[in-house]
Design a protein around this motif. Structure first.
Motif: not given
Length: 328
Positions: A172, A252, A255, A279-282, A302
């Motif tokens: 991560y 996940d 995502r 959850r965030s990627k950015d 995140l």
């Protein structure tokens, strides 16, 4: 618990040295970092002759019962805990320790708060919060080694799993150079990376696959494919006989879709609340800690969550609206 200024790990170690009986708590519905941090610190302190009680509102989930000494994690009972010191690990807000744990430990007058969540409320008498650390297990390792306390085999393996699970297997974005250095130090100390990783990531009941099949059939893609969400209602949980840990990490999977920026999991609870895991990627595009704080939750930019009062569909609509505002 009274609030105090930020403390150093050296000050925390000194306070622990002065105590004889210590109770270790972590957040309800514990993950690998929470349970691993409790068990690791407990193992080191017991080796030094301390009396240690390891307690969690929900006990140790079945997906983590492979951890060394996991059998000593207890749920709170009717009896009140008598201890010189309480330590809250990996828990951003006091209430997340659980009503039963708080009731059982109400006679404990002095508390230490060790955590890595940016949203930590800084409760406790001695507080050490490092939002740059990807896992509380990493802080527990620094505490143990910095104080010169024994790193027992149980402490070693539990710290490895704590860091690994909260960094997604050391991949991560929050994972830092120190994470890899500690991982190497643990391997040199005898941790079996293959065996521990296999137990953490390749061991789950068939009902988890049944859950995955159900949820994929209900997957919602919104905001032009940038938001993916799914929901688990009470009827499905009861029909499949699910345990709380069965849904861990499933978000996940969605995502990972190339267009997705934010992935959300909604879970209907028995107490009129909906648990939201996001959850965030950015973090620059969508800081999910900020989004969840709008609903009384928190966590990391995140990875964050909240518990929202209301029926499932209205909660989904409200959270989607906030996410879409952020993405636009």
């Amino acid at each position: 618990m009274s609030e105090d200024a930020e403390s150093s790990l050296a000050q925390i170690a000194a306070a622990i040295d002065r105590a004889e009986t210590i109770v270790l708590l972590a957040h309800a519905r514990p993950d690998g970092d929470a349970i691993g941090s409790q068990l690791a610190l407990g193992a080191s302190l017991r080796e030094r002759g301390k009396t240690v009680i390891i307690m969690n509102e929900d006990g140790c989930p079945s997906n983590l019962d492979f951890l060394p000494e996991s059998e000593i994690v207890v749920r709170p009972g009717d009896e009140r805990v008598e201890a010189d010191l309480g330590i809250a690990l990996d828990t951003a807000t006091r209430v997340r320790l659980g009503a039963n744990c708080l009731a059982a430990t109400e006679a404990v007058s002095r508390w230490i708060n060790i955590d890595h969540h940016v949203s930590n409320e800084r409760y406790g008498d001695l507080v050490y919060v490092d939002p740059d650390a990807p896992a509380t297990g990493q802080l527990v390792y620094e505490l143990i080694t910095g104080a010169g306390w024994p790193l027992t085999p149980a402490a070693r393996d539990n710290i490895f799993v704590a860091i690994s699970t909260d960094t997604g297997g050391f991949r991560y974005p929050a994972t830092n150079a120190r994470s890899y250095e500690i991982g190497a130090e643990l391997l040199r100390a005898g941790a079996d990376c293959g065996a521990l990783s296999s137990a953490a990531y390749e061991r789950y009941p068939y009902r988890r696959l049944e859950l995955l099949r159900e949820l994929l059939g209900k997957l919602r893609m919104t905001a032009g494919g940038r938001c993916a969400s799914w929901a688990l209602d009470l009827e499905t949980k009861e029909r499949l006989g699910l345990a709380s840990e069965d849904s861990e990490g499933i978000t996940d999977l969605v995502r990972a879709v190339d267009t997705v920026v934010v992935a959300v999991f909604f879970e209907e609870l028995h107490d009129g609340l909906v648990r939201v895991s996001m959850r965030s990627k950015d973090r620059e595009v969508a800081d999910v800690c900020e989004i969840c704080s709008h609903f009384g939750g928190g966590g990391h930019p995140l990875a964050a969550g909240a518990r929202i009062e209301g029926d499932l569909e209205p909660v989904i609509d409200a959270v989607h609206e906030k996410i879409h505002q952020t993405l636009s």
